[in-house]
Scaffold this motif. Structure first.
Motif, PDB file in Angstrom:
ATOM      1  N   PRO A 169       0.800  -1.223   0.000  1.00 30.94           N
ATOM      2  CA  PRO A 169       0.000   0.000   0.000  1.00 30.94           C
ATOM      3  C   PRO A 169       0.832   1.273   0.000  1.00 30.94           C
ATOM      4  N   ALA A 170       1.965   1.246   0.701  1.00 27.91           N
ATOM      5  CA  ALA A 170       2.819   2.430   0.707  1.00 27.91           C
ATOM      6  C   ALA A 170       3.459   2.652  -0.660  1.00 27.91           C
TER       7      ALA A 170
ATOM      8  N   ILE B  61      -9.015 -11.707   4.390  1.00 25.27           N
ATOM      9  CA  ILE B  61      -8.403 -10.839   3.391  1.00 25.27           C
ATOM     10  C   ILE B  61      -7.934 -11.671   2.206  1.00 25.27           C
ATOM     11  N   GLY B  62      -7.798 -11.007   1.070  1.00 26.84           N
ATOM     12  CA  GLY B  62      -7.389 -11.709  -0.136  1.00 26.84           C
ATOM     13  C   GLY B  62      -6.047 -12.401  -0.010  1.00 26.84           C
ATOM     14  N   TYR B  63      -5.143 -11.828   0.798  1.00 24.31           N
ATOM     15  CA  TYR B  63      -3.841 -12.446   1.038  1.00 24.31           C
ATOM     16  C   TYR B  63      -4.018 -13.918   1.463  1.00 24.31           C
ATOM     17  N   GLU B  64      -4.926 -14.118   2.419  1.00 21.77           N
ATOM     18  CA  GLU B  64      -5.093 -15.459   2.970  1.00 21.77           C
ATOM     19  C   GLU B  64      -5.686 -16.413   1.950  1.00 21.77           C
ATOM     20  N   ILE B  65      -6.587 -15.920   1.101  1.00 21.43           N
ATOM     21  CA  ILE B  65      -7.242 -16.798   0.135  1.00 21.43           C
ATOM     22  C   ILE B  65      -6.234 -17.433  -0.801  1.00 21.43           C
ATOM     23  N   VAL B  66      -5.329 -16.635  -1.378  1.00 17.24           N
ATOM     24  CA  VAL B  66      -4.362 -17.207  -2.323  1.00 17.24           C
ATOM     25  C   VAL B  66      -3.251 -17.958  -1.606  1.00 17.24           C
ATOM     26  N   THR B  67      -2.813 -17.446  -0.453  1.00 20.25           N
ATOM     27  CA  THR B  67      -1.686 -18.074   0.238  1.00 20.25           C
ATOM     28  C   THR B  67      -2.043 -19.447   0.780  1.00 20.25           C
ATOM     29  N   ARG B  68      -3.304 -19.664   1.152  1.00 19.55           N
ATOM     30  CA  ARG B  68      -3.682 -20.918   1.786  1.00 19.55           C
ATOM     31  C   ARG B  68      -3.947 -22.042   0.790  1.00 19.55           C
TER      32      ARG B  68
ATOM     33  N   ALA C  74     -10.011  -1.544  -6.250  1.00 23.30           N
ATOM     34  CA  ALA C  74      -9.892  -2.887  -6.818  1.00 23.30           C
ATOM     35  C   ALA C  74      -8.582  -2.989  -7.594  1.00 23.30           C
ATOM     36  N   PRO C  75      -8.124  -4.206  -7.894  1.00 26.30           N
ATOM     37  CA  PRO C  75      -6.869  -4.335  -8.644  1.00 26.30           C
ATOM     38  C   PRO C  75      -6.830  -3.501  -9.917  1.00 26.30           C
ATOM     39  N   ALA C  76      -7.900  -3.522 -10.694  1.00 33.39           N
ATOM     40  CA  ALA C  76      -7.905  -2.758 -11.955  1.00 33.39           C
ATOM     41  C   ALA C  76      -7.735  -1.265 -11.702  1.00 33.39           C
ATOM     42  N   ASP C  77      -8.285  -0.767 -10.591  1.00 31.51           N
ATOM     43  CA  ASP C  77      -8.133   0.647 -10.253  1.00 31.51           C
ATOM     44  C   ASP C  77      -6.676   0.999  -9.988  1.00 31.51           C
ATOM     45  N   LEU C  78      -5.910   0.012  -9.566  1.00 36.17           N
ATOM     46  CA  LEU C  78      -4.509   0.225  -9.203  1.00 36.17           C
ATOM     47  C   LEU C  78      -3.554  -0.182 -10.319  1.00 36.17           C
ATOM     48  N   GLY C  79      -4.102  -0.576 -11.464  1.00 37.39           N
ATOM     49  CA  GLY C  79      -3.271  -1.001 -12.579  1.00 37.39           C
ATOM     50  C   GLY C  79      -2.698  -2.391 -12.430  1.00 37.39           C
ATOM     51  N   LEU C  80      -3.402  -3.238 -11.671  1.00 38.60           N
ATOM     52  CA  LEU C  80      -2.919  -4.580 -11.372  1.00 38.60           C
ATOM     53  C   LEU C  80      -3.869  -5.633 -11.924  1.00 38.60           C
ATOM     54  N   ARG C  81      -3.333  -6.837 -12.124  1.00 40.32           N
ATOM     55  CA  ARG C  81      -4.149  -7.948 -12.606  1.00 40.32           C
ATOM     56  C   ARG C  81      -3.879  -9.182 -11.744  1.00 40.32           C
ATOM     57  N   PRO C  82      -4.926  -9.805 -11.177  1.00 41.39           N
ATOM     58  CA  PRO C  82      -4.710 -11.017 -10.377  1.00 41.39           C
ATOM     59  C   PRO C  82      -3.987 -12.098 -11.177  1.00 41.39           C
ATOM     60  N   VAL C  83      -3.070 -12.767 -10.508  1.00 42.97           N
ATOM     61  CA  VAL C  83      -2.172 -13.718 -11.170  1.00 42.97           C
ATOM     62  C   VAL C  83      -2.706 -15.147 -11.096  1.00 42.97           C
ATOM     63  N   MET C  84      -3.460 -15.494 -10.046  1.00 44.56           N
ATOM     64  CA  MET C  84      -3.905 -16.873  -9.852  1.00 44.56           C
ATOM     65  C   MET C  84      -5.372 -17.055 -10.243  1.00 44.56           C
ATOM     66  N   THR C  85      -5.638 -18.155 -10.953  1.00 51.87           N
ATOM     67  CA  THR C  85      -7.005 -18.583 -11.242  1.00 51.87           C
ATOM     68  C   THR C  85      -7.164 -20.012 -10.747  1.00 51.87           C
ATOM     69  N   LEU C  86      -8.144 -20.260  -9.895  1.00 54.36           N
ATOM     70  CA  LEU C  86      -8.363 -21.586  -9.307  1.00 54.36           C
ATOM     71  C   LEU C  86      -9.593 -22.234  -9.939  1.00 54.36           C
ATOM     72  N   THR C  87      -9.383 -23.386 -10.585  1.00 54.39           N
ATOM     73  CA  THR C  87     -10.482 -24.078 -11.266  1.00 54.39           C
ATOM     74  C   THR C  87     -10.459 -25.560 -10.925  1.00 54.39           C
TER      75      THR C  87
ATOM     76  N   GLY D  42      -1.191  -9.125  -7.957  1.00 55.51           N
ATOM     77  CA  GLY D  42      -2.385  -8.578  -8.586  1.00 55.51           C
ATOM     78  C   GLY D  42      -3.578  -8.413  -7.682  1.00 55.51           C
ATOM     79  N   LEU D  43      -3.385  -8.493  -6.369  1.00 59.50           N
ATOM     80  CA  LEU D  43      -4.477  -8.269  -5.429  1.00 59.50           C
ATOM     81  C   LEU D  43      -4.311  -6.906  -4.780  1.00 59.50           C
ATOM     82  N   SER D  44      -5.412  -6.259  -4.500  1.00 65.13           N
ATOM     83  CA  SER D  44      -5.370  -4.979  -3.808  1.00 65.13           C
ATOM     84  C   SER D  44      -5.025  -5.208  -2.342  1.00 65.13           C
ATOM     85  N   PRO D  45      -4.162  -4.370  -1.772  1.00 68.20           N
ATOM     86  CA  PRO D  45      -3.854  -4.510  -0.346  1.00 68.20           C
ATOM     87  C   PRO D  45      -5.067  -4.327   0.555  1.00 68.20           C
ATOM     88  N   SER D  46      -6.053  -3.555   0.100  1.00 67.51           N
ATOM     89  CA  SER D  46      -7.286  -3.406   0.863  1.00 67.51           C
ATOM     90  C   SER D  46      -8.342  -2.795  -0.045  1.00 67.51           C
ATOM     91  N   PRO D  47      -9.607  -3.125   0.180  1.00 69.52           N
ATOM     92  CA  PRO D  47     -10.673  -2.544  -0.648  1.00 69.52           C
ATOM     93  C   PRO D  47     -10.697  -1.021  -0.604  1.00 69.52           C
TER      94      PRO D  47
END
Length: 382
Positions: A214-215, A363-370, A244-257, A235-240
């Protein structure tokens, strides 16, 4: 057919998106070096391939939490010789010798740690690269301001003896993901004072750094010589609150299927999963999704976790079990083997990691990390 194409589930990691994220973040801090943080196996994305991709996009430092993570990078990642590796979470008796021999920058927050790294450096007859961590207000690792003079003096003595080289002074922000939080300005003031004191005592570190994701995105005054993005690189926002990622110029890297394992018609009043916390309101179709908390899908999202199946958002019906959960298709017919997308960038209307975070109260951090090692990672985009 490759094993990953037959897999029960897979996490697709878009390295092209990661490289684009690194370039976007570097543009936010053009005057600072870039440390790619790949702790916790690259936030679940795979530390080694993500480190390599980040370096290709301009990262000159790679950061980890544990020395074991750092040693694995040095051993297996094939990084260029001029890329520095740093780790910061040490306990007494850690592998200091191996880290010093490998040229890893090690973080020191207290005299005991400095004593152990000095001992290791003397044992292997190599100057240790040391970064002093200041506790500017987070209250976790780092030297308290009251203890800073003693630590700086001891580090200066060790450097004068040729045993260590103080390569950095650093800290970590507590509330940078909350815009305008008063603690951030206080921490930056304290960091300025503590780095100035170290300089006045004769230390000349290569880098001073305090900026996390965020800093890096929102606080140019925190960039100093180096920024350390973690979650934003993936590609995840540090906080809502920051957007959102697109607002910050970022794209999520992981897709879970995963492919749907079973579809069946059931009558109204049919209980679903453990405890029957969901009962079908009428005749419907149920789809079995072969992922569960053993794969990292949060059990706390039971009854709320979103999934894209058959082109529509569905919701986890009832309890998420260790290996599987159920979605109510509302009478739609979907064939077994149809793709279920738990989260991704959102391009196809699928949920995102942030949607799962909201469903699970985390938080989104936990979703991808776990997401566990039971789910194979499939790398695309080079």
């Amino acid at each position: 057919m490759r094993e990953t194409e037959r897999a029960r589930a897979r996490a697709v990691i878009d390295l092209a998106a990661l490289r684009a994220n690194v370039r976007a973040l570097r543009a936010k801090a053009p005057g600072a070096a870039f440390m790619a943080v790949v702790k916790a196996d690259g936030y679940g994305h795979g530390a080694l391939p993500c480190a390599r991709a980040a370096v290709e996009a301009g990262a000159t430092w790679v950061g980890t939490a544990t020395p074991e993570e750092a040693l694995a990078l040095v051993r297996d990642a094939g990084l260029p010789d001029d890329v520095r590796v740093m780790c910061w979470l040490w306990t007494p008796g850690g592998p200091w010798r191996e880290a010093v021999e490998a040229g890893i920058d090690v973080s020191v927050s207290a005299l005991w740690a400095l004593a152990e790294v000095v001992e290791a450096a003397r044992a292997v007859r190599k100057t240790a690269r040391v970064q002093l961590k200041a506790d500017t207000g987070l209250g976790r690792g780092g030297s308290q301001p009251a203890d800073w003079a003693e630590l700086v003096a001891a580090a200066y003595d060790a450097e004068r003896d040729g045993v260590v080289r103080v390569t950095g002074v650093w800290s970590h922000l507590a509330c940078a993901d909350e815009p305008g939080h008063p603690s951030t300005a206080l921490q930056l003031d304290r960091f300025r004072e503590m780095t100035a004191y170290a300089h006045a005592q004769g230390l000349r570190p290569e880098v001073r750094h305090i900026a996390n994701s965020p800093a890096t995105l929102t606080l140019p005054e925190a960039h100093y010589d180096l920024v350390r993005p973690g979650i934003a690189m993936y590609g995840l926002s540090p906080s809502p609150e920051l957007g959102a990622p697109a607002d910050l110029g970022l794209r999520p890297v992981m897709t879970l299927t995963t492919p749907v394992a079973l579809v069946k018609h059931v009558p109204g009043g049919h209980g679903v999963s453990y405890g029957h916390h969901y009962v079908t309101p009428g005749e419907t179709t149920l789809a079995l999704v072969p992922l569960g908390y053993g794969d990292g899908v949060p059990r706390h999202a039971s009854g709320a976790g979103p999934v894209l199946v058959g082109g529509k958002w569905r919701t986890a019906a009832g309890r998420i079990a260790m290996d599987q959960f159920v979605v109510d298709l509302g009478g739609d017919d979907v064939e077994a083997g149809a793709e279920a997308v738990l989260f991704g960038p959102g391009d196809r209307g699928e949920p995102t990691a942030e949607d799962w975070a909201q469903a699970a109260g985390t938080i989104g951090y936990e979703i991808v990390t776990r997401i566990s090692a039971r789910v194979p990672r499939v790398y695309v985009g080079g």
